[in-house]
Design an enzyme around this catalytic site. Structure first.
Site, short mmCIF file in Angstrom:
data_model
loop_
_atom_site.label_atom_id
_atom_site.label_comp_id
_atom_site.label_asym_id
_atom_site.label_seq_id
_atom_site.Cartn_x
_atom_site.Cartn_y
_atom_site.Cartn_z
N ARG A 90 52.94 40.36 49.19
CA ARG A 90 54.40 40.20 49.15
C ARG A 90 54.84 38.87 48.54
O ARG A 90 56.00 38.69 48.19
CB ARG A 90 54.97 40.34 50.59
CG ARG A 90 54.90 41.75 51.13
CD ARG A 90 55.06 41.82 52.64
NE ARG A 90 53.82 41.45 53.34
CZ ARG A 90 53.68 41.45 54.66
NH1 ARG A 90 54.69 41.79 55.43
NH2 ARG A 90 52.53 41.09 55.22
N GLU A 132 54.10 47.51 65.26
CA GLU A 132 54.43 46.95 63.95
C GLU A 132 55.72 47.57 63.41
O GLU A 132 56.06 48.71 63.74
CB GLU A 132 53.28 47.20 62.96
CG GLU A 132 52.01 46.45 63.29
CD GLU A 132 52.23 44.95 63.38
OE1 GLU A 132 52.71 44.34 62.41
OE2 GLU A 132 51.94 44.37 64.45
N ASN A 144 56.11 39.35 68.02
CA ASN A 144 54.76 38.82 68.10
C ASN A 144 54.63 37.73 67.04
O ASN A 144 54.85 37.98 65.86
CB ASN A 144 53.77 39.97 67.82
CG ASN A 144 52.36 39.47 67.58
OD1 ASN A 144 51.99 38.40 68.05
ND2 ASN A 144 51.59 40.25 66.83
N ASN A 201 55.56 35.61 54.69
CA ASN A 201 54.99 36.73 53.95
C ASN A 201 55.52 36.82 52.53
O ASN A 201 54.92 37.45 51.68
CB ASN A 201 55.28 38.05 54.67
CG ASN A 201 54.53 38.14 55.99
OD1 ASN A 201 53.42 37.61 56.11
ND2 ASN A 201 55.13 38.77 56.97
N ARG A 246 53.25 5.22 35.60
CA ARG A 246 52.18 6.22 35.55
C ARG A 246 50.93 5.72 36.28
O ARG A 246 50.88 4.56 36.69
CB ARG A 246 51.90 6.59 34.10
CG ARG A 246 53.08 7.39 33.49
CD ARG A 246 52.88 7.64 32.02
NE ARG A 246 51.58 8.22 31.76
CZ ARG A 246 50.93 8.11 30.60
NH1 ARG A 246 51.47 7.43 29.60
NH2 ARG A 246 49.75 8.66 30.44
N TYR A 264 46.34 2.82 21.47
CA TYR A 264 45.52 3.97 21.07
C TYR A 264 45.34 4.01 19.57
O TYR A 264 46.33 4.00 18.82
CB TYR A 264 46.24 5.25 21.57
CG TYR A 264 45.46 6.52 21.41
CD1 TYR A 264 44.13 6.61 21.79
CD2 TYR A 264 46.07 7.66 20.89
CE1 TYR A 264 43.42 7.79 21.65
CE2 TYR A 264 45.38 8.85 20.75
CZ TYR A 264 44.04 8.90 21.13
OH TYR A 264 43.35 10.07 20.99
N ALA A 315 60.51 -12.19 17.75
CA ALA A 315 61.04 -10.82 17.76
C ALA A 315 60.63 -10.09 16.48
O ALA A 315 60.54 -10.69 15.42
CB ALA A 315 62.56 -10.87 17.87
C1 UD1 Z 1 51.21 40.07 61.63
C2 UD1 Z 1 51.17 40.90 62.91
C3 UD1 Z 1 52.59 41.04 63.44
C4 UD1 Z 1 53.21 39.68 63.65
C5 UD1 Z 1 53.13 38.82 62.40
C6 UD1 Z 1 53.52 37.38 62.73
C7 UD1 Z 1 49.29 42.46 62.76
C8 UD1 Z 1 48.89 43.86 62.49
N1 UD1 Z 1 50.61 42.21 62.64
O1 UD1 Z 1 51.94 40.79 60.66
O2 UD1 Z 1 52.59 41.76 64.65
O3 UD1 Z 1 54.57 39.82 64.07
O4 UD1 Z 1 51.78 38.78 61.89
O5 UD1 Z 1 53.60 36.59 61.60
O6 UD1 Z 1 48.48 41.65 63.07
N2 UD1 Z 1 44.67 38.79 57.28
C9 UD1 Z 1 43.31 38.78 57.10
N3 UD1 Z 1 42.67 39.96 56.89
C10 UD1 Z 1 43.33 41.15 56.84
C11 UD1 Z 1 44.70 41.15 57.03
C12 UD1 Z 1 45.36 39.94 57.25
O7 UD1 Z 1 42.67 37.72 57.15
O8 UD1 Z 1 42.65 42.16 56.66
C13 UD1 Z 1 45.35 37.50 57.52
C14 UD1 Z 1 46.38 37.17 56.47
O9 UD1 Z 1 45.81 36.38 55.42
C15 UD1 Z 1 47.44 36.39 57.25
C16 UD1 Z 1 47.27 36.91 58.69
O10 UD1 Z 1 46.05 37.58 58.73
O11 UD1 Z 1 47.19 35.00 57.25
C17 UD1 Z 1 48.39 37.88 59.08
O12 UD1 Z 1 48.45 38.95 58.15
P1 UD1 Z 1 49.82 39.42 57.52
O13 UD1 Z 1 49.55 40.45 56.50
O14 UD1 Z 1 50.64 38.28 57.15
O15 UD1 Z 1 50.45 40.15 58.81
P2 UD1 Z 1 51.98 40.38 59.11
O16 UD1 Z 1 52.44 41.58 58.37
O17 UD1 Z 1 52.74 39.15 58.91
MG MG Z 2 52.27 37.35 58.04
#
Ligand code: UD1
Ligand code: MG
Length: 459
Positions: free
Chosen positions: A16, A155, A170, A228, A333, A387, A423
């Protein structure tokens, strides 16, 4: 206190964000989001800190360095699947694991500490950090039962109309009993709108098994925002900017327009400094007492001495002394080393040069690869010709020398102490101490010559 572990989720691409840069590396006030998160976690007494990396793994590792251990999530199958990647490092440990998303840069260690304490006190198997969001769109909603206990998290994409109306969200931050977490993660399915293994589902599974799950609600939604997309990124930037500016103002710094002043998290500013609007101060900059910065000034990684004034100018990777005046419209610089009571005026560029105390370069000059002594006066339009098309060469100007306007000093060259350069000179040989050097075409006046031309024009 039981052992404490942390898992930071940072493997997602961040679709996103619509960016080449991986989401958690997007900076908020100059520091990548995931770095903000890890910095706060490092203030807690943790036994292990593990970051889950995937997209841009090498870049995230380069950023965090030794501040974390790493596990790789090869395929991004959801937040639950991401935590499961830390199984080898954590599953046999007794203690509490705090899980934080790499995209919540405003969370503070105080809130994380309060969450951990609440979790310990309640003796819960899991505790989720929640907040009341003015607009909960996009976040997981906290669904409570009749007894007001958390039942599950749903979600946005899986929620019913009634569930979407819930404002308690959450935050993506949780504490778990470590062993229960890894046992339960294996039971999480991907039967949902996104086909992902959701970490929040652990809460529902534990609840159904009659385990105690708890909620810790913070009164400060702003601190929990998850970034996001770029709209949220700009909100995070605004909130972090406010937090940093208020910290400096409380420490005795005057910021006349905090909305329009950008100060990075590693900047140190002493009391009674004044910062005017449009100023951007970054890196490990230190600004000493009673300096005046701005308006419209960019400073990156510099030390700025006390009572120094820098207006409408740019300065990078340089040291600037006390009671110096810079600008308007000067460019300092990298590797400039400017002494005390120096004056650098409009349209002056200084690069990799030392200017010792009380020297002046007041207008329209370029001073690059130079060593300028004390009390030197460099006239308007002077250029160190450093230079030759292949190599850079050094210009040395001794104490109290006087360089007349519009001079070229062709390096390598030395102008001695107390010497004068007339000068308009182009100097390509050393000038001895206290000599006067004139290197320009001699003037000839042709008496009455113009009279003839003027007469021709009239006829
Ligand atoms: C997530 C939560 C949501 C919460 C929100 C808060 C879940 C399913 N949803 O949604 O309930 O309200 O955060 O901000 O958890 N990531 C991984 N591996 C993956 C997927 C994600 O490492 O496979 C990491 C992402 O890089 C990110 C974090 O997990 O840093 C959260 O993932 P993101 O896709 O941002 O979840 P949200 O849709 O924000
Ligand atoms: Mg997130």
């Amino acid at each position: 206190m039981s052992n404490r572990y942390a898992v930071v989720l940072a493997a997602g691409q961040g679709t996103r964000m619509k960016s080449k840069l991986y989401k958690v590396l997007h900076p908020v006030m100059g520091r990548p989001m995931v770095q903000h998160v890890v910095d706060q976690l490092n203030k807690l007494e943790l036994d292990k800190l593990i970051t889950v990396v995937g997209f841009g793994a090498e870049k995230v590792k380069d950023q965090l360095g030794d501040n974390s251990q790493y596990v790789i999530q090869e395929e991004q199958l959801g937040t639950g699947h991401a935590v499961l990647q830390a199984e080898d490092l954590l599953e046999n440990e007794e203690g509490t694991t705090i899980v934080v998303s790499g995209d919540t840069p405003l969370l503070t260690h105080k809130t994380l500490e309060a969450l951990l304490n609440h979790h310990d006190k309640e003796g819960a198997k899991a505790t989720v950090l929640t907040a009341e969001a003015p607009d909960p769109t996009g976040y997981g909603r906290v669904i409570r039962n009749d007894a007001d206990e958390v039942q599950r998290i749903v979600e946005q994409k899986d929620a019913s109309k009634e569930e979407l109306a819930v404002k308690e969200i959450n935050t993506g931050t949780y504490c778990f009993d470590n062993k229960s977490l890894f046992e339960t993660l294996k039971q999480v399915s991907n039967d949902n709108a996104q086909g992902e293994y959701y970490l929040p589902d652990v809460l529902e599974i534990l609840k159904q098994a009659n385990e105690k799950i708890s909620v810790f609600q913070t009164g400060d939604f702003d601190e929990t925002i998850g970034v996001n997309d770029r709209v949220a990124l700009s909100q995070a930037e605004k909130l972090m900017k406010k937090r940093i500016n208020e910290h400096h103002m409380r420490n005795g710094v005057t910021i006349t327009d905090p909305e329009n002043t950008y100060i990075g998290p590693d900047v140190a500013i002493e009391q009674d400094v004044v910062v005017y609007p449009g100023s951007i101060i970054n890196g490990h900059t230190v600004i000493k007492t009673e300096a005046v910065i701005g308006p419209h000034t960019e400073i990156d990684n510099c030390t700025v001495g006390s009572e120094t004034v820098i207006r409408q100018s740019v300065a990078k990777d340089s040291a600037i002394g006390n009671r110096v005046q810079i600008g308007p419209f000067a460019h300092i610089r990298p590797q400039a080393n400017i002494g005390n009571e120096v004056k650098i005026g409009n349209f002056v560029e200084v690069k990799k040069a030392t200017l010792d105390d009380q020297s002046k370069v007041s207008h329209l000059s370029y001073i690059g690869d130079a060593e300028v002594g004390k009390g030197v006066n460099i006239g308007c339009g002077t250029i160190t010709v450093n230079y030759d098309g292949q190599n850079k060469h050094l210009t040395k100007i001794g104490d109290d020398a006087f360089i007349g306007c519009n001079s070229n000093l062709i390096a390598p060259v030395t102008v001695g102490k107390g010497a004068y350069v007339a000068a308009g000179s182009t100097i390509n040989q050393d000038v001895p101490d206290e000599a006067l050097s004139i290197a320009r075409a001699r003037q000839t006046n042709k008496e009455e010559y113009a009279k003839k031309i003027n007469k021709q024009k009239k006829d």
